[in-house]
Design an enzyme around this catalytic site. Structure first.
Site, PDB file in Angstrom:
ATOM      1  N   ASP A  20       0.828  -1.230   0.000  1.00  0.00           N
ATOM      2  CA  ASP A  20       0.000   0.000   0.000  1.00  0.00           C
ATOM      3  C   ASP A  20       0.853   1.267   0.000  1.00  0.00           C
ATOM      4  O   ASP A  20       0.615   2.180  -0.794  1.00  0.00           O
ATOM      5  CB  ASP A  20      -1.063  -0.002   1.110  1.00  0.00           C
ATOM      6  N   SER A  51     -13.983   1.255  26.903  1.00  0.00           N
ATOM      7  CA  SER A  51     -14.144   0.116  26.014  1.00  0.00           C
ATOM      8  C   SER A  51     -14.328  -1.150  26.829  1.00  0.00           C
ATOM      9  O   SER A  51     -13.684  -1.324  27.868  1.00  0.00           O
ATOM     10  CB  SER A  51     -12.899  -0.032  25.124  1.00  0.00           C
ATOM     11  N   SER A 108      -6.518  -5.580  12.035  1.00  0.00           N
ATOM     12  CA  SER A 108      -6.866  -4.158  11.950  1.00  0.00           C
ATOM     13  C   SER A 108      -7.901  -3.706  12.953  1.00  0.00           C
ATOM     14  O   SER A 108      -8.835  -2.959  12.604  1.00  0.00           O
ATOM     15  CB  SER A 108      -7.348  -3.804  10.540  1.00  0.00           C
ATOM     16  N   SER A 109      -7.718  -4.124  14.196  1.00  0.00           N
ATOM     17  CA  SER A 109      -8.608  -3.594  15.239  1.00  0.00           C
ATOM     18  C   SER A 109      -8.416  -2.082  15.348  1.00  0.00           C
ATOM     19  O   SER A 109      -9.362  -1.356  15.649  1.00  0.00           O
ATOM     20  CB  SER A 109      -8.326  -4.276  16.581  1.00  0.00           C
ATOM     21  N   ASP A 154      -5.886  -0.678   5.521  1.00  0.00           N
ATOM     22  CA  ASP A 154      -6.805  -1.152   6.557  1.00  0.00           C
ATOM     23  C   ASP A 154      -8.064  -0.284   6.608  1.00  0.00           C
ATOM     24  O   ASP A 154      -9.182  -0.791   6.704  1.00  0.00           O
ATOM     25  CB  ASP A 154      -6.106  -1.152   7.917  1.00  0.00           C
TER      26      ASP A 154
END
Ligand code: GLA
Length: 364
Positions: A20, A51, A108-109, A154
């Site tokens: 990328d 969270s 890709s959290s 991502d």
């Protein structure tokens, strides 16, 4: 002020690693697993984030600058910073985050969190941006606020996801072309083997790979390796003196070609070919780009040995997940055989699950 909710998925990259930021090609899918941000704007000049995946809550000022916010809250704070840098409004309030995207597994959290936070703020302020602009702002926050020199794959995958579609991305113009990716209709399944290996050195190693690519492009007199894609590779590589940089470039150029070949094979329902390209991609990441570990090499080898059509590590590298395309009827047998090989090899038991291409980010 109204409560808003935004959701953004994690991603699996099917093929095209570290391409990328070289303006190359990649083909990720968005996952069904996603991060949800419930945002209650209150008009204050701070945002409080909590969270279910993290202990405690953090509060940061809307005016927070790089270096001032620690821990996972740097991701939402980076989004807030980057939104303002791009001239868009932000608003204070309370954010509650829930997610079923595994953290630190290379799925890709962080991009899922960034995109959900950004879309929640935009929904609260009535700001409507093109998805490409959303991706760029989220990437800017990650690069220059959090300090991770990542590309935009991502975020683009999380935003553009489509059910049963892979996303062929051309990073020269960030265009996204959906390609049917419906393994189930062909008796196949995408197996995900999470090595559960912490990738502690990933940031430094990632940056050094990126530096190699930049150095090699300079040696070749171009601003990006994309400019030399499709040239006579052997002659081209001889122009790079540094032996290590030469191998890094060989990975990027061959990986770009594999992405294009893989899109072609997918369109032709040539899943054996797709599998072969995945396995070749793993070898290139192992030998030329040197971003795999003995642990993930063993998982990928084991998957192929026990009947996968192909297998490769996915994501930035140095741990994380291996993906494999396997016959649906053999999922349990292959998963069991991999677990056996891995524990016998002296590594902790992996977490194995199956995945499908899911929808992209949304808000309400
Ligand atoms: C990480 C980065 C992406 C990409 C991949 C490697 O996931 O965030 O931008 O560079 O590594 O392909």
């Amino acid at each position: 002020m109204n409560v808003v909710v935004a959701r953004a998925p994690g991603r699996i990259n099917l093929i095209g690693e570290h391409t990328d930021y070289n303006q190359g090609f990649a083909m990720p899918i968005a996952l069904e697993e996603r991060t949800t941000v419930r945002f209650e704007p209150d008009g204050s000049d701070v945002i409080t984030v909590g969270s279910t995946q993290e202990v405690g809550r953090s509060t940061f000022a809307l005016q927070a600058q790089p270096g001032e916010v620690e821990g996972w809250a740097a991701y939402p704070a980076g989004v807030v910073w980057a939104l303002q840098a791009a001239g868009h409004p932000v608003v204070g309030g309370v954010m509650s985050v829930t997610s079923d995207v595994p953290i630190g597994a290379g799925l890709s959290s962080s991009a899922a969190l960034e995109c959900a936070v950004l879309l929640a703020i935009n929904a609260a302020t009535g700001t409507n941006l093109e998805l490409l602009e959303v991706a760029r702002i989220a990437q800017h926050g990650e690069n220059d606020f959090v300090g991770a020199p990542t590309g935009s794959m991502d975020q683009l995958a999380s935003l553009h996801g489509e059910v049963d579609r892979a996303l062929l991305i051309d990073f020269e113009d960030s265009s996204v072309t959906p390609v049917v990716f419906d393994l189930a209709s062909h008796g196949l399944t995408l197996l995900v083997v999470d090595s559960n290996a912490a990738h502690r050195h990933s940031t430094g190693e990632y940056a050094s790979r990126r530096e190699s690519c930049t150095r090699a492009a300079t040696a070749l007199g171009v601003d990006s390796l994309r400019r030399v894609q499709g040239n006579d590779d052997a002659a081209l590589l001889e122009r790079i003196d540094d032996e290590v940089d030469r191998r890094r470039v060989r990975h990027i150029l061959s990986e770009n070609q594999r992405v294009l070949d893989c899109a072609k094979a997918l369109r032709a329902k040539g899943f054996r070919k797709v599998g072969e390209l995945m396995t070749q991609s793993h070898a290139s990441m192992r030998d030329d780009f040197e971003i795999t570990t003995a642990h993930v090499d063993l998982i990928a080898d084991s998957a192929v040995r026990h009947g996968a059509l192909g297998a490769r590590m996915t994501g930035g590298g140095f741990g994380g997940c291996v993906i494999a395309i396997v016959p649906a009827e053999d999922v349990d047998a292959i998963a069991g055989a991999i677990e056996h090989d891995i524990t016998r090899g002296g590594f902790p038991a992996p977490t194995v699950f199956t995945a499908r291409a899911g929808a992209g980010a949304s808000w309400s």
